[in-house]
Design a protein around this motif. Structure first.
Motif, PDB file in Angstrom:
ATOM      1  N   ARG A 158       0.844  -1.184   0.000  1.00 29.78           N
ATOM      2  CA  ARG A 158       0.000   0.000   0.000  1.00 29.78           C
ATOM      3  C   ARG A 158       0.888   1.244   0.000  1.00 29.78           C
ATOM      4  O   ARG A 158       2.047   1.204   0.437  1.00 29.78           O
ATOM      5  N   LEU A 159       0.359   2.347  -0.488  1.00 29.17           N
ATOM      6  CA  LEU A 159       1.147   3.582  -0.543  1.00 29.17           C
ATOM      7  C   LEU A 159       1.563   4.009   0.861  1.00 29.17           C
ATOM      8  O   LEU A 159       2.629   4.597   1.052  1.00 29.17           O
ATOM      9  N   GLU A 160       0.729   3.717   1.850  1.00 29.41           N
ATOM     10  CA  GLU A 160       1.085   4.041   3.234  1.00 29.41           C
ATOM     11  C   GLU A 160       2.343   3.294   3.664  1.00 29.41           C
ATOM     12  O   GLU A 160       3.156   3.809   4.435  1.00 29.41           O
ATOM     13  N   GLU A 161       2.523   2.072   3.146  1.00 30.62           N
ATOM     14  CA  GLU A 161       3.704   1.285   3.493  1.00 30.62           C
ATOM     15  C   GLU A 161       4.948   1.803   2.795  1.00 30.62           C
ATOM     16  O   GLU A 161       6.065   1.638   3.300  1.00 30.62           O
ATOM     17  N   ARG A 181      12.556  -4.157   4.576  1.00 35.94           N
ATOM     18  CA  ARG A 181      12.266  -2.725   4.668  1.00 35.94           C
ATOM     19  C   ARG A 181      12.406  -2.141   3.260  1.00 35.94           C
ATOM     20  O   ARG A 181      13.439  -2.301   2.613  1.00 35.94           O
ATOM     21  N   LEU A 182      11.370  -1.494   2.792  1.00 31.85           N
ATOM     22  CA  LEU A 182      11.383  -0.949   1.436  1.00 31.85           C
ATOM     23  C   LEU A 182      12.419   0.159   1.325  1.00 31.85           C
ATOM     24  O   LEU A 182      12.512   1.021   2.201  1.00 31.85           O
ATOM     25  N   PRO A 183      13.227   0.161   0.249  1.00 30.33           N
ATOM     26  CA  PRO A 183      14.237   1.208   0.086  1.00 30.33           C
ATOM     27  C   PRO A 183      13.607   2.553  -0.249  1.00 30.33           C
ATOM     28  O   PRO A 183      12.482   2.619  -0.753  1.00 30.33           O
ATOM     29  N   GLU A 184      14.323   3.621   0.053  1.00 25.07           N
ATOM     30  CA  GLU A 184      13.855   4.969  -0.310  1.00 25.07           C
ATOM     31  C   GLU A 184      13.661   5.039  -1.821  1.00 25.07           C
ATOM     32  O   GLU A 184      14.497   4.571  -2.593  1.00 25.07           O
ATOM     33  N   LEU A 252      -1.234  10.458   3.438  1.00 30.16           N
ATOM     34  CA  LEU A 252      -0.766   9.136   3.849  1.00 30.16           C
ATOM     35  C   LEU A 252      -0.308   9.127   5.303  1.00 30.16           C
ATOM     36  O   LEU A 252      -0.223   8.066   5.928  1.00 30.16           O
ATOM     37  N   ASP A 253      -0.018  10.311   5.843  1.00 27.16           N
ATOM     38  CA  ASP A 253       0.490  10.421   7.210  1.00 27.16           C
ATOM     39  C   ASP A 253      -0.547  10.949   8.193  1.00 27.16           C
ATOM     40  O   ASP A 253      -0.229  11.164   9.360  1.00 27.16           O
ATOM     41  N   GLY A 254      -1.748  11.203   7.730  1.00 28.91           N
ATOM     42  CA  GLY A 254      -2.760  11.781   8.608  1.00 28.91           C
ATOM     43  C   GLY A 254      -3.422  12.987   7.963  1.00 28.91           C
ATOM     44  O   GLY A 254      -3.201  13.288   6.788  1.00 28.91           O
ATOM     45  N   ARG A 255      -4.210  13.719   8.726  1.00 32.51           N
ATOM     46  CA  ARG A 255      -4.965  14.851   8.193  1.00 32.51           C
ATOM     47  C   ARG A 255      -4.176  16.145   8.278  1.00 32.51           C
ATOM     48  O   ARG A 255      -3.419  16.366   9.225  1.00 32.51           O
TER      49      ARG A 255
END
Length: 315
Positions: A158-161, A181-184, A252-255
């Motif tokens: 997911r984009l959040e991940e 862990r997904l790379p930058e 993706l990080d909140g409102r």
């Protein structure tokens, strides 16, 4: 392995974009998940991935073009400097016979078999001397190349991940599970190689294969992806569009709450900096919000009367 340019089907003058596009086409065409009835597809997929590991990296591509590494990314043995260039008085080590700083072959009693050349073979084959019983040096080199099979998996994220520091789990057909862990700057369709995490070698002394994880972005309910930016629409109440006001946007990080100016039309774009997907440099892209002016959910008698009055005035 074949020449990586040949594998990807691009010219040596190809741009980064052309190389990436060619790799993505091959990865999609030969991905094992899409070719369960074709046993050769996995090999073609791995070959394309190996080629992109060379050509998709500026430094490795330059080294390959300069002849410093081979198609597998391994350093090439350059031989002895000056070999064959010494003329009548030269020797294979690039020094003139009898000159200071070179090897002096005068006297004819040097033990080249167990001296100079044995040292060379010690370095080249891990300590096994030339002519040793059983060819231990060459056997070790052969066994070292007997690599286990690679394993493949598609990891839907997911984009959040993508923007999170949390690890995600890849599950392989063998039942193996790996938390990574997904790379930058990870991209949709990118293949991540986890070295040594594949099948064990068939021959003792060989190396295990690798685990290849293909990243697949899951469609998002609010956002579409444009490079490292995210695009979305956001409805604005009619009174806020006319008078201005504050709106709240879900990222993706909140409102995030932000202002809109009075008399804002549909189609105006707001940019939320640093709220998009991660980039390779450690930063993040932006969110581009396209505003859409929305009428009230239920008919408003006063609004209808006002619009009718404006229409009559323009007749």
């Amino acid at each position: 392995m074949r020449d990586p340019y040949t594998v990807l089907g691009v010219a040596k003058t190809a741009t980064e974009g052309e190389i990436k596009s060619a790799f993505r086409k091959l990865a999609k065409k030969y991905h094992p998940d899409a070719n369960t009835d074709d046993p050769s597809a996995a090999a073609r997929f791995n070959e394309a991935n190996q080629a992109y590991e060379i050509l998709g990296d500026k430094e490795k591509r330059q080294k390959f073009d300069n002849g410093e590494i081979d198609a597998e990314g391994k350093p090439k043995f350059q031989g002895f400097g000056g070999f064959g260039g010494g003329g009548a008085g030269g020797n294979p080590f690039g020094q003139t016979r009898g000159t200071g700083g070179g090897f002096d072959f005068r006297g004819g009693s040097a033990d080249l078999g167990e001296g100079l050349f044995s040292d060379f073979f010690d370095q080249a084959f891990g300590g096994a001397k030339r002519g040793a019983r059983g060819g231990a040096g060459f056997t070790a080199a052969r066994n070292g190349s007997a690599k286990g099979e690679d394993i493949n998996a598609t990891l839907k994220v997911r984009l959040e991940e993508v923007v999170s520091d949390e690890k995600v789990e890849a599950v392989f057909p063998t039942g193996k599970r790996l938390a990574i862990r997904l790379p930058e700057g990870v991209e949709d369709g990118q293949v991540i190689r986890l070295r040594g995490q594949g099948q064990p070698p068939a021959i003792s002394g060989g190396q295990p294969g690798d685990a290849l994880v293909t990243i697949q972005f899951v469609d998002h309910a609010r956002f579409s992806v444009d490079g490292r930016d995210l695009l979305c629409d956001h409805e604005v109440a009619l009174e806020d569009a006319v008078l201005g006001g504050r709106i709240t946007i879900e990222t993706l990080d909140g409102r995030i709450a932000t202002k809109i100016q009075p008399w804002t039309n549909s189609g105006k774009t707001l940019r939320l900096k640093g709220k998009g997907l991660t980039r390779k440099d450690g930063g993040r892209g932006d969110i581009l919000v396209s505003l859409v002016v929305a009428l009230p959910e239920s008919p408003d008698a006063e609004l209808i009367a006002l619009m009718q009055k404006r229409r009559d005035a323009n007749v």
